[in-house]
Design an enzyme around this catalytic site. Structure first.
Site, PDB file in Angstrom:
ATOM      1  N   ARG A  14      31.242  31.065  43.970  1.00 40.03           N
ATOM      2  CA  ARG A  14      32.539  31.627  44.393  1.00 40.03           C
ATOM      3  C   ARG A  14      32.411  33.115  44.717  1.00 40.03           C
ATOM      4  NH1 ARG A  14      36.971  29.843  40.066  1.00 40.03           N
ATOM      5  NH2 ARG A  14      35.460  30.690  38.604  1.00 40.03           N
ATOM      6  N   GLU A  62      48.651  21.280  51.175  1.00 37.44           N
ATOM      7  CA  GLU A  62      47.334  21.154  51.809  1.00 37.44           C
ATOM      8  C   GLU A  62      47.350  20.271  53.052  1.00 37.44           C
ATOM      9  OE1 GLU A  62      47.914  20.507  48.580  1.00 37.44           O
ATOM     10  OE2 GLU A  62      47.001  22.217  47.576  1.00 37.44           O
ATOM     11  N   PHE A  87      41.849  18.565  46.626  1.00 36.34           N
ATOM     12  CA  PHE A  87      42.958  18.675  47.582  1.00 36.34           C
ATOM     13  C   PHE A  87      42.458  18.662  49.024  1.00 36.34           C
ATOM     14  CE2 PHE A  87      44.191  21.513  43.857  1.00 36.34           C
ATOM     15  CZ  PHE A  87      44.579  20.428  43.096  1.00 36.34           C
ATOM     16  N   HIS A 113      35.621  23.912  43.119  1.00 34.36           N
ATOM     17  CA  HIS A 113      36.028  22.897  42.146  1.00 34.36           C
ATOM     18  C   HIS A 113      35.502  21.527  42.549  1.00 34.36           C
ATOM     19  CE1 HIS A 113      38.345  26.308  40.993  1.00 34.36           C
ATOM     20  NE2 HIS A 113      38.791  25.712  39.917  1.00 34.36           N
ATOM     21  N   ARG A 171      31.374  26.623  41.210  1.00 33.31           N
ATOM     22  CA  ARG A 171      32.313  27.435  40.447  1.00 33.31           C
ATOM     23  C   ARG A 171      31.628  28.227  39.326  1.00 33.31           C
ATOM     24  NH1 ARG A 171      35.248  26.787  35.729  1.00 33.31           N
ATOM     25  NH2 ARG A 171      37.394  27.550  35.679  1.00 33.31           N
TER      26      ARG A 171
END
Lengths: 315, 282
Positions: A14, A62, A87, A113, A171
């Site tokens: 990230r 989304e 998502f 994620h 992550r």
């Protein structure tokens, strides 16, 4: 000047996402980031802070964001859609398929994620099916970088690639495998360790774990080849065939369900061109659980020990 | 931003003749294919004709002209009218029309980007079109192209898709005043009347509360469409509710939802009647 991390350092991908976004915002104006209120979670926050005009905020919506990305791409501007894997790859999967992939839009989807690497957020956010769902869509390039440096190398490459791309963003802090001189090419695997007894084809966080398992096995006299398969689709067939031909078997290693992801992609290739004995290290067709990134891999059988055991079983 | 264009009697009469011809093409295409969505195609025909032959800024010589107003036909099942209009604009060949729904044709059941250059967006999966025009409008704002307008055409049943409301929220939030959404309110959907399947009324209040300026027009009157178009609040996204009749122009289809789809019942005798109603040679 873009700063890369040192090999062996523990870095969250990230952080690489944030760093490369800011760098590329200064470099070129032909792309924008589409966010669904998770820039803090995906790592995109530095861009939001330093280049707010480069961010289109869609709120927690989304499906709308993904279909809007198709509209953005229609104007020639490159949308970089960013949200959590669950998502982007599941909730808005149909929008990605119909509004982006089918019309061959020049759009990029970068999701954090993914895999079990979600830690305490638990099963609903643990995206263990993204490589399968995205790989099943025609014409989509699917990438899972091994570390922060490789992510930063890959990002400009996907911006230059004409067409839809899905790329994972890790992550948790993960050991840096590649030095600053690493080159990333879509569809090209990297051999990170030579070996002749067995080959581990790994992707994402599993590359560092595979290297660790190979080290242990070397002490026992077993020579393990480790391949970083950063591009899941199109897969590097030559590298898979070389593993099948030159070593006694292939272990695939991924932070993903054992069905439909890297293991399946490698098996599809080997089965057609040079059948090989295989073992699949991945989450064994189950949902995840809450837990820390250093607790869950052992529980679900995707740690270095699992890779070690799979190699032992093969030889 | 571009202003609405007034319309005179001569123009309205010209559009009316074009629409009649588009309906004739559509009926022939759907009957020939053996299936399709005649009711929904006929209801939206006048709106499409008004937009393509009068209201929108387009370049007939170049359907991809960068300065054109965009249109996303979110209710993609009305494609026969869309394709017929393209033929009249010279963007596809008249000869292609009867390939509708057939093998190896550009006349796909639902409009597909990358098949015909005049298509701005792939549709057919209901509920996505307004998101698309939002994306186009936001990108145009980023690129400083402030004169363009972005039209979306959706069915009234289509607004049952949750994504439509995500898109309504976004256009309202960003005050995308160059987004014009047209709801073809023919009051029916696939199975029955919209009000019986899943009532969405009152549309006006719902969209107003999302920050839209909402106007209602007779979707079969060019004068009314043009008049209403000129009255919109220049600062807000615009919802034009076009009151229409499903199956408009064909006596036995009008307001009879059995003609939501064509199918085997759309035989030669029905086509003959439809063409007669439309004043075309049979």
């Amino acid at each position: 000047m873009l700063d890369y991390w040192t090999v062996g350092e523990d870095v969250s991908v990230r952080d690489a996402f944030g760093r490369i976004l800011v760098h590329m915002a200064a470099e070129r104006s032909d792309w924008v980031l589409l966010d669904a209120d998770v820039a803090g979670g995906t790592g995109a926050k530095p861009l939001v802070t330093q280049y707010p005009d480069r961010v289109m905020q869609f709120g927690i919506a989304e499906q709308n964001m993904m279909a809007a990305a198709g509209g953005v791409a229609d104007t020639g501007l490159i949308p970089v859609v960013s949200t959590f894997g669950a998502f982007g790859c599941m909730r808005a999967h149909e929008q990605f398929r119909t509004a982006i992939a089918y019309p061959e839009r020049n759009a990029k989807l970068c999701c954090s994620h993914v895999g079990l690497d979600v830690g305490p957020d638990g099963a609903s956010a643990q995206m263990l099916e993204d490589l399968a769902t995205m790989r099943a869509i025609p014409g989509v390039v699917v990438i899972s970088p091994a570390d922060a440096n490789e992510f930063m190398k890959a990002f400009p490459v996907i911006l230059d690639h004409q067409g839809p791309v899905y790329m994972r963003i890790g992550r948790s802090p993960t050991p840096v495998v590649f030095a600053a001189d690493h080159t990333f090419e879509i569809g090209k695997a990297t051999r990170v360790r030579e070996g002749s007894d067995v080959t581990v084809i790994a992707t994402g966080v599993m590359v560092a774990r595979a290297l660790s398992a190979a080290e242990t096995l070397a002490a026992e006299g077993v020579s393990v080849r480790v391949v970083n398969m950063a591009t899941i689709k199109p897969i590097d067939m030559a590298e898979v065939i070389a593993a099948a031909v030159e070593t006694k078997g292939i272990v695939t290693a991924e932070d993903h369900n054992i069905f439909g992801g890297l293991g399946s992609a490698v098996a599809e290739c080997a089965a057609q061109h040079h059948p090989a004995k295989m073992k699949f290290v991945g989450v064994n067709d189950t949902f995840g659980k809450s837990g820390e990134h250093d607790e869950l891999p052992a529980m679900f059988g995707i740690d270095a020990k699992a890779v070690y055991a799979a190699c032992k079983e093969l030889i | 931003m571009r202003h609405a264009k007034p319309i005179d009697e001569a123009k309205a009469s010209e559009l009316s003749e074009l629409a009649r011809s588009v309906r004739v093409d559509s009926m022939r295409m759907i009957q020939h294919a053996g299936s399709g969505s005649p009711g929904s195609t006929l209801s939206v025909t006048d709106v499409l004709v008004w937009l393509y032959f009068h209201e929108m800024h387009i370049d007939r010589a170049d359907c991809r002209w960068n300065g054109r107003d965009r249109l996303v036909l979110s209710k993609g099942q009305a494609s026969p009218a869309y394709y017929s209009i393209f033929a009249k604009l010279g963007w596809v060949s008249e000869n292609e029309l009867m390939g509708y729904r057939g093998f190896e044709t550009r006349m796909q059941t639902h409009p597909e980007y990358n098949t015909i250059p005049a298509i701005d967006y792939t549709s057919g999966s209901l509920g996505m079109g307004l998101s698309a025009v939002n994306g186009m409008a936001l990108a145009a704002r980023y690129q400083g192209q402030n004169d363009l307008r972005f039209f979306c055409i959706m069915g009234d049943g289509e607004t049952q898709e949750g994504q439509v409301w995500e898109a309504a929220m976004t256009a309202g939030h960003y005050k995308l005043s160059n987004v014009i959404n047209v709801i073809d309110r023919n009051v029916f959907q696939g199975d029955r009347a919209c009000a019986d399947v899943m009532d969405q009324e009152p549309y006006a209040e719902k969209w107003q509360s999302f920050g839209w300026d909402v106007k209602v027009a007779d979707g079969h009157s060019y004068e009314d469409l043009a008049r209403v178009m000129a009255t919109f609040d220049p600062a807000k996204p615009k919802l034009l509710i076009a009151d229409t009749v499903k199956g408009k122009g064909v006596s036995f289809m009008e307001a009879d939802n059995a003609w939501h789809t064509g199918g085997p019942k759309f035989d030669q005798a029905h086509l003959t009647q439809a063409l007669q109603d439309l004043g075309a040679p049979t």
